[in-house]
Design an enzyme around this catalytic site. Structure first.
Site, PDB file in Angstrom:
ATOM      1  N   SER A 127      -7.652   9.621   1.106  1.00  0.00           N
ATOM      2  CA  SER A 127      -6.359   9.827   1.749  1.00  0.00           C
ATOM      3  C   SER A 127      -5.229   9.689   0.727  1.00  0.00           C
ATOM      4  O   SER A 127      -5.218  10.384  -0.286  1.00  0.00           O
ATOM      5  CB  SER A 127      -6.214   8.824   2.897  1.00  0.00           C
ATOM      6  OG  SER A 127      -5.073   9.104   3.677  1.00  0.00           O
ATOM      7  N   HIS A 166      -7.663  14.714   3.209  1.00  0.00           N
ATOM      8  CA  HIS A 166      -7.541  15.178   4.594  1.00  0.00           C
ATOM      9  C   HIS A 166      -6.075  15.399   4.940  1.00  0.00           C
ATOM     10  O   HIS A 166      -5.175  15.032   4.187  1.00  0.00           O
ATOM     11  CB  HIS A 166      -8.197  14.200   5.577  1.00  0.00           C
ATOM     12  CG  HIS A 166      -7.514  12.877   5.674  1.00  0.00           C
ATOM     13  ND1 HIS A 166      -7.788  11.959   6.662  1.00  0.00           N
ATOM     14  CD2 HIS A 166      -6.545  12.307   4.910  1.00  0.00           C
ATOM     15  CE1 HIS A 166      -7.031  10.884   6.492  1.00  0.00           C
ATOM     16  NE2 HIS A 166      -6.272  11.067   5.442  1.00  0.00           N
TER      17      HIS A 166
END
Length: 331
Positions: A112, A135
């Site tokens: 992330s 993501h």
């Protein structure tokens, strides 16, 4: 289509972050104190990002304070599940603007927000068995339909901004990276260390440490145990010494010494028993009767030296022999 940022939305986001940061930490939780460690002279400093980004982990203000105290090359080590996007972007920019050489090593996970922080390094390395995950941005919202639409627009804009960081470092188009970030319904794409290098998200793999020239005590014991069980895995000279039972230079073979002693006893004639001198108060004993001559036993044929030397190789060792070799090797 890229959406233009809405200043009102951004201002609201900053207000929400300010409220969040003013909240007390959970009971018993203490935020880690971020610090840099000075390495050997000429090697610069090391910064560990071993926590979540933002929230109750590492804040951008912590990184700014730590970097203000160092100079020279910087080594950033990352093991983080990610966290707050805006703190992550600020940390990314702090590291990217650092005036000297920056090496980033992913020690465990860069997921992330931690994954795009890693893109700030001049050199990005993936340690053994490490992984990286990218993501789409996610967030929550409470309000009416207009609030929900505004939040969706903000998340889409943030995700495109993050994709541009990956594209700028690894190459490719922003749309391609958005597709990878949206895999599995937005849960994103996971990369092994090798895949991260192949994709361009990292430059190199951290090599395995080189083996020491001399084995440690434990390594010597293991080597002796292996040599006892698998003599043919030894180097050529040692293998044939073991096969022929020839001692190495400076060593003593007990079996050879025992053979010499037995051969020496065979060559000597049996000692004749000597009569005790007579006591003064006893009469002199009669002279002994001469014993008949004993013919020497016929000499036995000498065994073949090579056949004797390799006999133990043609006969399967017993369980006791294997245990004896292991004891000698390990003790």
């Amino acid at each position: 289509m890229r959406l233009k940022p809405d200043r009102a939305i951004l201002a609201r986001v900053h207000d929400l972050l300010a409220v969040r940061n003013s909240q007390p930490l959970p009971t018993g939780h203490v935020r880690p104190e971020l610090a840099v460690t000075a390495l050997a002279e000429g090697e610069g400093s090391e910064l560990l990002l071993y926590d979540e980004i933002g929230f109750w982990g590492i804040w951008a203000v912590d990184v700014a304070a730590a970097l203000s105290t160092v100079s020279g090359p910087l080594h950033v080590r990352i093991n983080s599940p990610g966290g707050d996007v805006f703190d992550g972007v600020a940390i990314y920019n702090l590291i990217a603007d650092y005036p000297d050489q920056v090496t980033v090593t992913v020690d465990g996970l860069a997921a992330s927000a931690a994954s795009f922080i890693a893109m700030a390094g001049d050199t990005i390395r993936m340690n053994r068995a490490s992984q990286m995950m990218i993501h789409d941005a996610s967030g929550g919202c409470r309000g009416n339909a207009a609030d929900m639409k505004a939040m969706a627009a903000l998340l889409d804009m943030i995700s495109s901004t993050i994709a541009s960081i990956y594209a700028g470092r690894a190459g490719g188009e922003v749309e391609e990276w958005r597709e990878r970030m949206l895999v599995d319904g937005g849960f994103g794409t996971w990369y092994t260390a090798e895949e991260a290098v192949a994709t361009g998200l990292a430059d190199e793999l951290v090599p395995l440490p080189s083996e020491p020239d001399e084995p440690t005590d434990g390594g010597q014991a293991a080597a002796r145990a292996v040599a006892a069980l698998f003599p043919y895995a030894m180097p050529g000279e040692d293998r044939w010494r073991l096969a022929a039972r020839i001692p190495s230079e400076g060593s003593t073979d007990r079996s050879e010494g025992s053979t010499d002693r037995s051969e020496g006893s065979t060559d000597q004639a049996p000692a004749q028993s000597q009569p005790h001198p007579p006591a003064e108060h006893e009469p002199a004993p009669a002279p002994p009767t001469p014993e008949p001559a004993v013919e020497p036993a016929p000499e036995e044929p000498q065994p073949d030296a090579w056949a004797s030397a390799v006999a133990h190789l043609t006969t399967p060792p017993s369980t006791e022999d294997v245990w004896d070799r292991l004891r000698e090797a390990l003790l």
